[in-house]
Design an enzyme around this catalytic site. Structure first.
Site, PDB file in Angstrom:
ATOM      1  N   LYS A  79       0.651  -1.290  -0.041  1.00 15.84           N
ATOM      2  CA  LYS A  79      -0.125   0.001   0.017  1.00 15.84           C
ATOM      3  C   LYS A  79       0.807   1.319  -0.069  1.00 15.84           C
ATOM      4  CE  LYS A  79      -3.821  -1.490   2.133  1.00 15.84           C
ATOM      5  NZ  LYS A  79      -5.716  -1.712   3.022  1.00 15.84           N
ATOM      6  N   ARG A  80       1.901   1.496   0.227  1.00 16.47           N
ATOM      7  CA  ARG A  80       2.767   2.182   0.951  1.00 16.47           C
ATOM      8  C   ARG A  80       3.314   2.606  -0.323  1.00 16.47           C
ATOM      9  NH1 ARG A  80       2.096   0.251   4.886  1.00 16.47           N
ATOM     10  NH2 ARG A  80       3.288  -1.808   4.207  1.00 16.47           N
TER      11      ARG A  80
END
Ligand code: GLU
Length: 440
Positions: A209-210
């Site tokens: 997600k990052r």
């Protein structure tokens, strides 16, 4: 055979990321291929990690990609609650089924599921038959605070909702033997599982997600077209088994079969996405072109409300086939909607020079006398002026374009002059002629 029922079951804990969107897409493709239902189920039992913004991001992201769900939150009719937080009573009921069957026991306040401790084979549609030994400690299904663990509610819901196929990330493959044990204990038939390959960053690490470019919203913000992003996401683990990469969604739906999914991890390739984006952008026309361009121009703060619909339509029409990303449009066509033109300093250096002063003055005079003020007569007027001055048309085109648009490149000159109209064109030429560059 039962009609297919598939679901996307996100936990609303962050933005909608590329991996989640791809999971939703593959479920949606299968539902559309099989003439079944695509269900959205919000797995929000972990109250501490859920946010309302994340929920909105899921809805917005799916809608932007055109992945409308047939059942789930915000769908009309009595389709029931599709948020796990509203389904506590259902879970209690299924817990009692497990209790009655002697499948659970209490351990220091938590409820654990008693594994039969027999090897479990997952007949996965992508990974094939994978056998898991079951020798780990028994899993918790309910915490001391009464909340249920993901595995249990996920299985209860798949059972209750009659889910026939589950497409999800390969990171869930190792959970699947637990899920199958729970299904059996509840007296239900597990769905067919298809665990789809992970998405990797260009450096080979797992995309999380990052990572940059992982959020669906970032593509929307950058002016990507949902049809391009969606086409690209289809290629992350699926292919039509020939060398085509750009395919209409109707055809992907027709060809989509779990057997055609790759087992190999999929590398995220921004260059390929950008190529597809360029292809789709070039093809934009008609209402869709108008809609995409208006949105990109408004997003850049250009005051479209001050202009007539016909003017905006005509201005945007001159951009057809000329941009790759919506975010390029404000620089390309913003001059249609601003009072002042933002002059490109390099262009000024090159074209606003003393020897061009008279040329621009003569061009201005030719335009002032041009009747009607439309593309063809304007072109003729400029060419006649060039002939009189004994220069090539290009010598007049560059300073003229710079004066009225601020840039040395852009839409077709004579069309943009017609659209801007005589008053604006002459005003901008006068402003340019007052530029100190001409008197250096
Ligand atoms: N809420 C789970 C997730 O987001 C769903 C897993 C599944 O599709 O079964 O990973």
């Amino acid at each position: 055979m039962l009609p297919a029922r598939v679901r996307f079951a996100p936990s609303p804990t962050g933005y909608l990321h590329v991996g989640g969107a791809r999971t939703a897409l593959f479920n949606w493709l299968y539902a559309r291929h099989a003439g079944g239902k695509f269900i959205l189920r919000i797995e929000d039992t972990d109250a501490a990690r859920n946010t309302p913004e994340a929920l909105v991001a899921i809805y917005d992201g799916l809608r932007w990609l055109g992945l409308e769900w047939d059942e789930g939150p915000e769908v009309g009719g009595d389709s029931g609650p599709y948020r796990q937080s509203a389904r506590q009573a259902i879970y209690e009921q299924h817990l009692r089924t497990l209790e009655r069957g002697g499948h659970v026991y209490e351990d220091h306040g938590t409820t654990r599921f008693r594994s039969p401790r027999q090897p479990v084979t997952v007949n996965d549609l992508v990974c094939g038959a994978v056998t898991f030994e079951r020798d780990e400690p028994d899993m918790t299904i309910r915490r001391p605070d009464g909340s249920f663990i993901f595995h249990f509610v996920n299985v209860v819901d798949d059972l209750e909702m009659g889910i026939t196929h589950v497409f999800r990330g390969e990171d869930h493959l190792s959970n699947t033997p637990k899920h199958i044990e729970l299904f059996r204990a509840l007296g239900g038939e597990p769905p067919r599982y298809a665990h789809i390959p992970l998405i990797l960053n260009p450096d080979g690490s797992k995309m999380s997600k990052r990572d940059q470019g992982a959020s669906v919203q970032s593509y929307l913000d950058a002016g990507y077209l949902p049809e391009a992003v969606r086409n690209y996401l289809c290629l992350l683990g699926w292919s039509p088994k020939d060398d085509r990469e750009k395919l209409p969604i109707e055809e992907i739906i027709r060809l989509f079969r779990p057997e055609n999914l790759n087992r190999k991890n999929a590398a995220f390739d921004l260059d390929k996405l950008n190529w597809l984006q360029g292809e789709y952008a070039r093809e934009l026309e008609g209402d869709r072109l108008q809609q995409v361009a208006r949105q990109a121009l408004r997003a850049a703060g250009l005051p479209l409300e001050n202009f007539s619909a016909d003017y905006i339509d005509a201005a945007i029409q001159t951009c057809q086939g000329k941009f790759r990303l919506g975010s390029e449009l404000p620089a390309y066509a913003g001059f249609y909607f601003t009072r002042e033109v933002a002059l490109d300093p390099q262009g000024v250096e090159k074209h606003f020079i003393p020897e061009n002063r008279e040329k621009l003055q003569r061009t201005r005079a030719a335009f002032a006398a041009c009747e009607p003020f439309t593309a063809d007569p304007l072109q003729a007027a400029l060419k006649a002026t060039a002939t009189d001055l004994g220069v090539k048309a290009g010598v007049l085109v560059h300073p003229t374009r710079l004066a009225v648009t601020g840039s040395d490149s852009g839409p077709s000159l004579y069309h943009l002059l017609e659209i801007l109209g005589r008053e604006v064109v002459l005003t901008r030429l006068d402003q340019a002629l007052a530029h100190p560059g001409f008197c250096r």
